[in-house]
Structure formats: structure tokens, C-alpha cells
Design an enzyme around this catalytic site. Structure first.
Site, PDB file in Angstrom:
ATOM      1  N   TYR A   1       0.916  -1.456   0.041  1.00  0.00           N
ATOM      2  CA  TYR A   1      -0.140   0.193  -0.089  1.00  0.00           C
ATOM      3  C   TYR A   1       0.787   1.221  -0.042  1.00  0.00           C
ATOM      4  O   TYR A   1       0.160   2.461   0.160  1.00  0.00           O
ATOM      5  CB  TYR A   1      -1.076  -0.092   1.366  1.00  0.00           C
ATOM      6  CG  TYR A   1      -1.884  -1.279   1.096  1.00  0.00           C
ATOM      7  CD1 TYR A   1      -1.477  -2.307   2.094  1.00  0.00           C
ATOM      8  CD2 TYR A   1      -2.703  -1.472   0.297  1.00  0.00           C
ATOM      9  CE1 TYR A   1      -2.227  -3.376   1.992  1.00  0.00           C
ATOM     10  CE2 TYR A   1      -3.605  -2.526   0.090  1.00  0.00           C
ATOM     11  CZ  TYR A   1      -3.309  -3.381   0.946  1.00  0.00           C
ATOM     12  OH  TYR A   1      -4.248  -4.656   0.907  1.00  0.00           O
TER      13      TYR A   1
ATOM     14  N   ILE B   1      -9.009  -2.374   3.407  1.00  0.00           N
ATOM     15  CA  ILE B   1      -9.198  -2.903   4.619  1.00  0.00           C
ATOM     16  C   ILE B   1      -9.914  -4.210   4.222  1.00  0.00           C
ATOM     17  O   ILE B   1     -11.380  -4.214   4.488  1.00  0.00           O
ATOM     18  CB  ILE B   1      -9.967  -1.831   5.674  1.00  0.00           C
ATOM     19  CG1 ILE B   1      -9.234  -0.767   5.616  1.00  0.00           C
ATOM     20  CG2 ILE B   1      -9.966  -2.572   6.888  1.00  0.00           C
ATOM     21  CD1 ILE B   1      -9.753   0.288   6.442  1.00  0.00           C
ATOM     22  N   HIS B   2      -9.581  -5.056   3.508  1.00  0.00           N
ATOM     23  CA  HIS B   2     -10.185  -6.017   2.987  1.00  0.00           C
ATOM     24  C   HIS B   2     -11.302  -6.757   3.796  1.00  0.00           C
ATOM     25  O   HIS B   2     -12.420  -7.011   3.507  1.00  0.00           O
ATOM     26  CB  HIS B   2      -9.379  -7.362   2.687  1.00  0.00           C
ATOM     27  CG  HIS B   2      -8.019  -7.030   1.769  1.00  0.00           C
ATOM     28  ND1 HIS B   2      -8.255  -6.696   0.452  1.00  0.00           N
ATOM     29  CD2 HIS B   2      -6.785  -6.641   2.218  1.00  0.00           C
ATOM     30  CE1 HIS B   2      -6.965  -6.309  -0.027  1.00  0.00           C
ATOM     31  NE2 HIS B   2      -6.183  -6.102   0.894  1.00  0.00           N
ATOM     32  N   ASP B   3     -10.821  -7.296   5.272  1.00  0.00           N
ATOM     33  CA  ASP B   3     -11.806  -7.938   6.002  1.00  0.00           C
ATOM     34  C   ASP B   3     -13.076  -7.368   6.460  1.00  0.00           C
ATOM     35  O   ASP B   3     -14.015  -7.894   6.478  1.00  0.00           O
ATOM     36  CB  ASP B   3     -10.960  -8.670   7.161  1.00  0.00           C
ATOM     37  CG  ASP B   3      -9.936  -9.652   6.894  1.00  0.00           C
ATOM     38  OD1 ASP B   3      -9.039  -9.798   7.603  1.00  0.00           O
ATOM     39  OD2 ASP B   3     -10.116  -9.986   5.701  1.00  0.00           O
TER      40      ASP B   3
END
Ligand code: RIB
Ligand code: CA
Length: 320
Positions: free
Chosen positions: A235, A243-245
Site C-alpha cells: 500500500y 481494509i479487506h476483511d
């Protein structure tokens, strides 16, 4: 209008900076999400480390739910922590207050079976796996009687246009492709919150800095974690830190924020370049290309995504 019953939820995770934000959302929306348990799996860091992180995060967030520790390594493959992305503690270089909390005595797979089968017969549960799928695969294989009680699996993983751990595969799927195959073919309604959408959501540097230095007791920790994540290889050259999750919970809370497609998805359990690839079959002329997966393809309103996250952080600070 009748108040909707909170959604029964179990989060299976490998905290992990973005896992931590997902847990924060569960805490901020506890009026709509009834978190029954947190289970942990090795992935971003070792099982011991991610379990300690889950325990400390649950205390920081006021999540008085059991934490059960699961599998320390994939079903078949060699384990490969992603320490370079999530840092030495698994939460960047953030050190949370030691909670003194202990994990449940049962392994997460057995704990999941007991928790799910103990629900009132009329109730189901949504599983939210946001790490490698080892625990969930073993649960479904060892205790198939839980399947009718699982209403929905909403996972972070995969991508139908390339990967992040390799050019073809996303980390959670790549880490344990056999487990992913078992989950994708289990016949349970499945939503794949993959990189196609998760790379479109996230926070900007000023927003992360605002969390880190804004004076909020809880959000300061998340600002510190996200600041580390922002400086990581994936990043450091981007304006937004994915903030994938968190996307899994945002989908459950605000499904209209996302564009989706119903597609057959196959997990590549081979070796080499395409190990762990989630291949979507878009040949629309196919009558029956296999069971459909709800694939998140886009974030329709990235600014709204950010507003929801920042508002959740502010509410956690007020409750701290
Ligand atoms: O590829 C992103 C996924 O891998 C996220 O779940 C992150 O926490 C890591 O586990
Ligand atoms: Ca994760």
C-alpha cells in the site's frame, strides 16, 4: 417497522490489521450483529500470535464473547505467515493492552460445532471467515450436521481478476486452497468478498492520520495499525489502504453499497502459477456451470464506505 432481529455471527479470523477493523465493526454494530464467538486460524501470523491479538482486541472493543483457537497450519500446504504485511505483532507494530483473557479450552473446530448446534432450532448463523479457510473446511467435513444451521458464509478471499499473494491468487485462498475448495463446494449460500471489491474500499492517509492522532481512545490504536499497513509493500504507493476483511461486515450491514454477480467459482488446488486462483466461469450461455457464488465486483460508493468506517470508530471512542 418491526425491529429486525440481530444477525447471529461467528467471525473466523487471523488478526491481522484488517481483521481487527472487522472486529471493530462487529462491536460498533452490536445492535444489528450478534457476535456469538471469535475463532482464530494461522495466516497473517502464527496461531499463538493471532489468538493473542483476538483476545486483546475483544477486550479493547468490549466484545465479551468466547475466543477459540483453531488450526496452526493449512490442511496440506506449508504454512506461510504474511508477517511482512501485518508486521511482527500481526497488528503492525501496535501493542494492545494485555487483556489477561484466555481462549476457550476446545479447539475452534469443536467449539464451532458446539456453538452452532446449541442455537435454538429455529435460529441459523452467518459464518464470516476472514483468514485461510482451514477451520471452516474441517468443521464442515468433520461435523456435516452443522450445515443446515449455517444460513450464509460471507468470506473475505479470492478475486476474479487476479491476486495479491501471487498474480493469480489472493492470500486467504492461496494459503489453503484445499480448504477453500471444500468450503466453495459445501452447498452453503456463499458470498465471496474478493479483491475486486476490497481493493476499491478503504481509508485515505489523512483519514488514517486522523484516527491515529484524533484523540480517540480506541481509534488511536486502529490509526496506528492502519498507519503501519499503509507503509507496507502492498500500500505504500497507494492513496487508499484497503481494509479487506471489513468489507464482509459492511456487505452484511449495507449490501446496496456493493455491486455483485452470481457466478460459478472454482478454486485451483494445483501447484505453480495458478495455485489458489478463484476462477469465475463467465460463459453466460452455460445453462448449469455449477453452483453460483455471490461475487462482490465493485464498491458503488467508496466515500460512503469510508463514512461508515469512520463513524463506527467515533462511536467506539464514545463508548470507551
Ligand atoms: O488478502 C487479504 C487477506 O489476507 C485478509 O484477510 C488479510 O487479513 C490477510 O489475511
Ligand atoms: Ca484476515
Amino acid at each position: 417497522m418491526e425491529q429486525q432481529k440481530p444477525l447471529n455471527l461467528i467471525i473466523d479470523c487471523d488478526p491481522g490489521v484488517d481483521d481487527a477493523v472487522a472486529l471493530a465493526l462487529a462491536a460498533a454494530f452490536r445492535d444489528r450483529l450478534r457476535l456469538l464467538a471469535i475463532t482464530t486460524v494461522a495466516g497473517n501470523q502464527t496461531l499463538e500470535r493471532v489468538t493473542a491479538n483476538a483476545l486483546n482486541l475483544s477486550a479493547l472493543l468490549g466484545l465479551d464473547v468466547p475466543v477459540a483457537s483453531g488450526c496452526a497450519e493449512p490442511l496440506v500446504r506449508e504454512k506461510a505467515p504474511a508477517a511482512d504485511i501485518h508486521g511482527p505483532t500481526g497488528l503492525g507494530d501496535c501493542r494492545l493492552p494485555e487483556s489477561g483473557r484466555r481462549p476457550a479450552s476446545d479447539n475452534a473446530v469443536l467449539f464451532l460445532q458446539n456453538t452452532i448446534l446449541s442455537l435454538p432450532p429455529e435460529e441459523g448463523v452467518t459464518l464470516v471467515p476472514i483468514g485461510p479457510l482451514t477451520n471452516i473446511a474441517l468443521l464442515l467435513k468433520a461435523f456435516p450436521e452443522v450445515k443446515p444451521r449455517i444460513s450464509h458464509i460471507c468470506l473475505m478471499g479470492g478475486g476474479i481478476n487476479g491476486g495479491n499473494r501471487t498474480a493469480a491468487a489472493e492470500f486467504n485462498i492461496w494459503a489453503d486452497p484445499e480448504a477453500a475448495h471444500m468450503v466453495f463446494t459445501a452447498g452453503i449460500p456463499l458470498t465471496m468478498c474478493g479483491l475486486d471489491a476490497t481493493m476499491q474500499g478503504g481509508l485515505t492517509r489523512p483519514q488514517v492520520e486522523g484516527l491515529r492522532t484524533g484523540g480517540g481512545k480506541v481509534s488511536a490504536y486502529f490509526g496506528e495499525m492502519l498507519d503501519f499497513y499503509f507503509r507496507s509493500l502492498n500500500y505504500r504507493n497507494r492513496d487508499v489502504v484497503a481494509i479487506h476483511d471489513a468489507t464482509t461486515l459492511l456487505y452484511l450491514l449495507y449490501p446496496d453499497l456493493f455491486a455483485t454477480a452470481q457466478l460459478p467459482v472454482t478454486v485451483d488446488c494445483g501447484e505453480g502459477l495458478t495455485r489458489g486462483m478463484t476462477l469465475a466461469d463467465r460463459r453466460s450461455f452455460l445453462e448449469d456451470g455449477g453452483p453460483r457464488v455471490t461475487v462482490l465486483t465493485d464498491v458503488k460508493d467508496p466515500q460512503r464506505y469510508q463514512e461508515i468506517l469512520l463513524d463506527a470508530m467515533a462511536r467506539l471512542d464514545q463508548g470507551a
